[in-house]
Write an enzyme that holds these catalytic residues in place. Structure first.
Site, PDB file in Angstrom:
ATOM      1  CD  GLN A   1      -2.623  -1.014  -0.197  1.00  0.00           C
ATOM      2  OE1 GLN A   1      -3.378  -0.079  -0.490  1.00  0.00           O
ATOM      3  NE2 GLN A   1      -2.457  -2.157  -0.925  1.00  0.00           N
TER       4      GLN A   1
ATOM      5  CG  HIS B   1      -0.886   2.245  -4.456  1.00  0.00           C
ATOM      6  ND1 HIS B   1      -1.058   2.181  -5.585  1.00  0.00           N
ATOM      7  CD2 HIS B   1      -1.413   0.785  -3.918  1.00  0.00           C
ATOM      8  CE1 HIS B   1      -1.692   0.809  -5.958  1.00  0.00           C
ATOM      9  NE2 HIS B   1      -1.630   0.120  -4.829  1.00  0.00           N
TER      10      HIS B   1
ATOM     11  CD  GLU C   1      -8.472   1.168  -0.464  1.00  0.00           C
ATOM     12  OE1 GLU C   1      -7.610   1.730   0.165  1.00  0.00           O
ATOM     13  OE2 GLU C   1      -8.853   1.251  -1.726  1.00  0.00           O
ATOM     14  CG  HIS C   2      -6.882  -2.723   0.849  1.00  0.00           C
ATOM     15  ND1 HIS C   2      -6.435  -1.617   0.509  1.00  0.00           N
ATOM     16  CD2 HIS C   2      -7.513  -3.334  -0.500  1.00  0.00           C
ATOM     17  CE1 HIS C   2      -6.619  -1.498  -1.015  1.00  0.00           C
ATOM     18  NE2 HIS C   2      -7.238  -2.390  -1.320  1.00  0.00           N
TER      19      HIS C   2
ATOM     20  CG  ASP D   1      -4.224  -4.172  -5.205  1.00  0.00           C
ATOM     21  OD1 ASP D   1      -5.280  -3.778  -4.810  1.00  0.00           O
ATOM     22  OD2 ASP D   1      -3.141  -4.108  -4.701  1.00  0.00           O
TER      23      ASP D   1
ATOM     24  CD  GLU E   1     -47.876  13.476   4.550  1.00  0.00           C
ATOM     25  OE1 GLU E   1     -47.683  13.598   3.179  1.00  0.00           O
ATOM     26  OE2 GLU E   1     -46.965  12.705   5.182  1.00  0.00           O
TER      27      GLU E   1
ATOM     28  CG  HIS F   1     -50.915  13.577  -2.693  1.00  0.00           C
ATOM     29  ND1 HIS F   1     -50.747  15.011  -3.226  1.00  0.00           N
ATOM     30  CD2 HIS F   1     -49.798  12.694  -3.045  1.00  0.00           C
ATOM     31  CE1 HIS F   1     -49.325  14.820  -3.717  1.00  0.00           C
ATOM     32  NE2 HIS F   1     -48.890  13.658  -3.478  1.00  0.00           N
TER      33      HIS F   1
END
Lengths: 433, 433
Positions: free
Chosen positions: A259, A262, A327-328, A361, A415, A420
């Site tokens: 990681q 990167h 994330e991982h 990956d 309402e 409606h």
């Protein structure tokens, strides 16, 4: 050296909270520039895209050369070695097999009132995939974005990939071809996102845009969101490894560095039940950092954001993991399944010491586009669902309307939405006649 | 009078394109004000929320009164009539039954390489639901947001609802209670969104925020996105009715008006195969607009954005419907199922003349939070999926790693990510020893 924390220390909670709230990303504010680029592409179409490509990518294009021709794609793909081609094809097959299982089912049923209810999934008609140029031009990311789109049934899938100075990455083109991409444009930046979202004479607009990119691309995606759908805006990559002492320190060091290499803003954290083992891993990282090609990047990430945390037991490790929402998440422990059940906030989990994160990956099958920056608390990795949408269906019989219509009328009146209520009442009255 | 279009006219394509691109929303730019409010809440917590509530809602609160007490909720709920309570309970039961079917399944399998793959769904831990105050304070929206969250398994669900001048809507509180909401705060605006996202001494932060709101709320949701998840930012409501001549004009007039009465920016469109029938519906609308309580709003919406389009046949109607990608689509034709199959871009479809759209707003079962402004091309209505996230799982055996690891190494090298490759290679070498 990374930070060393120990959950039994008095200052642990303060230091862990600080680690959690570290701001790792410092995005330049390019929003004003991006707004101008988008407005330019909307106003001048192809010519704006051509001018911006000339300016940023030193490439002179015409409307006819914006798109790669089939012959050009063939020629680039022919440059790929047999070994690389075979690896891409294996990866594509495995990603396709995994994502095919994600296709959700339509449902339709009749309930006790006689109402016929359900929903139906359908694919986005056209999607655009942004692929970065240069160093971050990853063929694996083409597979990870394009294959779920095609599995979902997206009819038209376009890629944009900048080719600064005219240099294309043959592996990216081959990955696109293997994944079934329909159109490839040699453009990038905010202008590519704008062209995909709003269209030009040459580029038909799409409905959804996915894929990673730099600050300009991210800002452009934020701006066109609403006009089209977008995927997440990904931050720097992260890994959390939870390990007991019964592991090979060098393997985990390499996982942490995979990681860290990167991006200087990436974050690698080890949680271990054995402090001495943590130091062994740190030593192994130090040794690897002497020779790694990307040692400057990986070293900076490890120094600034790396951490080794010693905990009392694996339950505590799971609790911290859920606060990190990585994330991982790699679980290198005797019973990774049991630990996995306790780790509920994570993008992707890698179970056992023979599952390095790098498998995920490329060739594992699951997607590598995953939620970063603690967003695994509320979001998921890319999947076929990102290229599908659901239409709900309802059909009332006269009997069903008679059964449930009066409640709708009551609520409409409460309402103050008279029409409606009347739309139900008019039908109920007709049934009673 | 609305616009009348006919697909056989020479200017049809131009007029239809213009109708599609009409800008109906004119949001004030409150982003700077909202940024300040969020910063204030982050800096001063409860006291900022209290000060802003005093300023905007003319309510003096303390940390102890930010949240409705159980006794206060009880007292408000006791004000609701038996008929309203029964209607809310019927609606809640039906919404719960529908959404329970949306729960996705976990999957786990072993593939031919011996790799163990899969994914697991888990609920967001805590969600916040924004409920507007005043006129747009709809108990039905509380049910539509809160029930999917609880079906998904959200443990902690907090509502914020402003009570200007101290006036609460008993039906909103009862709907929250029926839906199983855990905490109710009497705050609103951007300060409520900020408090939910960042937390204060009194309000624990949540992971996801959903629910409609004014321009301040929408801007605040956009700003906190990333820190927490958000649902869509909804635009003005829309309905498209496709009808043949075999319908009661007054029913369809009421269906068109039930969207128009929401908002002057709402849009109601009728597509019909019979021009004379289209005029009958227009006349019926005119007649209803004489007496409707909300005739000023509905009349303005119908005049400015309403349209009646005559087409050659239902295939053409479906084609136009897909270009509109309506939020609500009502199919009042002899074979609504067949037509429905051709209408692939729509938030919700209502089949047949006994299914007025208002049924879907309250008691049908499907969600009434739906994609607007043509976003049904790429997004879906609210569902349990909005409160779930998926964690992918992968476990390699030594054999699986030996089978697929070399391809991962090859791809890592092609992407110049050496540590990725080495993390696989180190394990492969150990297996070969």
């Amino acid at each position: 050296m990374p930070q060393f924390l120990n959950s039994t220390s008095a200052d642990f909670e303060a230091r862990f909270t600080e680690l959690l709230s570290m701001k790792r990303e410092d995005s330049p504010d390019v929003d004003a520039a991006v707004a101008e680029i988008i407005a330019d592409v909307r106003a001048r179409g192809d010519q704006a895209v051509i001018d911006l490509t000339s300016k940023f990518d030193r490439m002179d294009l015409t409307p006819a050369t914006l798109r790669f021709s089939e012959a050009e794609i063939e020629a680039e793909c022919a440059k790929v070695s047999d070994a690389d081609r075979a690896a891409l094809e294996l990866a594509a097959d495995r990603i396709r097999a995994y994502h095919s299982r994600q296709m959700p089912e339509d449902q339709r049923w009749t309930d006790e009132s006689g109402a016929d209810l359900g929903w139906r999934w359908s694919a986005v008609s056209a999607a655009g995939l942004y692929v970065p140029g240069g160093l971050a031009s990853y063929p694996s990311s083409v597979l990870m974005n394009a294959i779920p789109a095609k599995v979902a049934g997206v009819e038209r899938l376009a890629i944009t990939v900048p080719t600064p100075g005219g240099i294309a990455n043959p592996l990216v083109l081959l990955a696109a071809r293997i994944a079934g991409v329909d159109e490839i444009y040699r453009i990038g930046g905010a202008q590519a996102v704008a062209a995909l979202a709003y269209g030009t004479d040459t580029i038909v607009p799409v409905d959804k845009i996915t894929g990673p990119g730099n600050a300009f691309v991210a800002a452009a995606k934020r701006r066109v969101f609403g006009k089209v759908g977008i995927d997440m805006i990904a931050g720097p990559s992260e890994i959390l490894v939870i390990a007991d002492a019964d592991n090979e320190p060098d393997w985990l060091a390499l996982d942490l560095m995979s990681q860290a290499e990167h991006d200087e803003s990436a974050q690698s954290i080890l949680i271990t039940t054995d402090e001495a083992f943590g130091h062994k891993v740190a030593d192994a990282v130090t040794a690897r950092l002497e020779t790694l090609e990307r040692r400057d990047i990986a070293g900076a990430s490890w120094r600034d954001y790396g951490a080794i945390i010693t905990v009392r037991d694996l339950d505590e490790a799971a609790t911290l993991s859920n606060r990190i929402a990585p994330e991982h998440l790699e679980l290198c422990v005797a019973d990774p399944e049991a630990l996995s059940d306790k780790c509920v906030h994570a993008g992707a989990i890698f179970l056992g010491q023979f599952t390095p994160e790098a498998i995920g990956d490329y060739v594992g099958g699951p997607n590598h586009v995953l939620p970063t920056a603690r967003s695994a608390r509320f979001s998921s990795g890319l999947s076929v669902m990102d290229f599908l949408k659901r239409t709900t269906l309802a059909r009332m019989t006269p009997g069903a309307l008679a059964a449930i219509g009066p409640a709708a009328e009551t609520l409409a009146i409460s309402e103050s939405l008279e029409a409606h209520g009347l739309s139900v009442r008019a039908r109920l009255d007709a049934l009673n006649d």
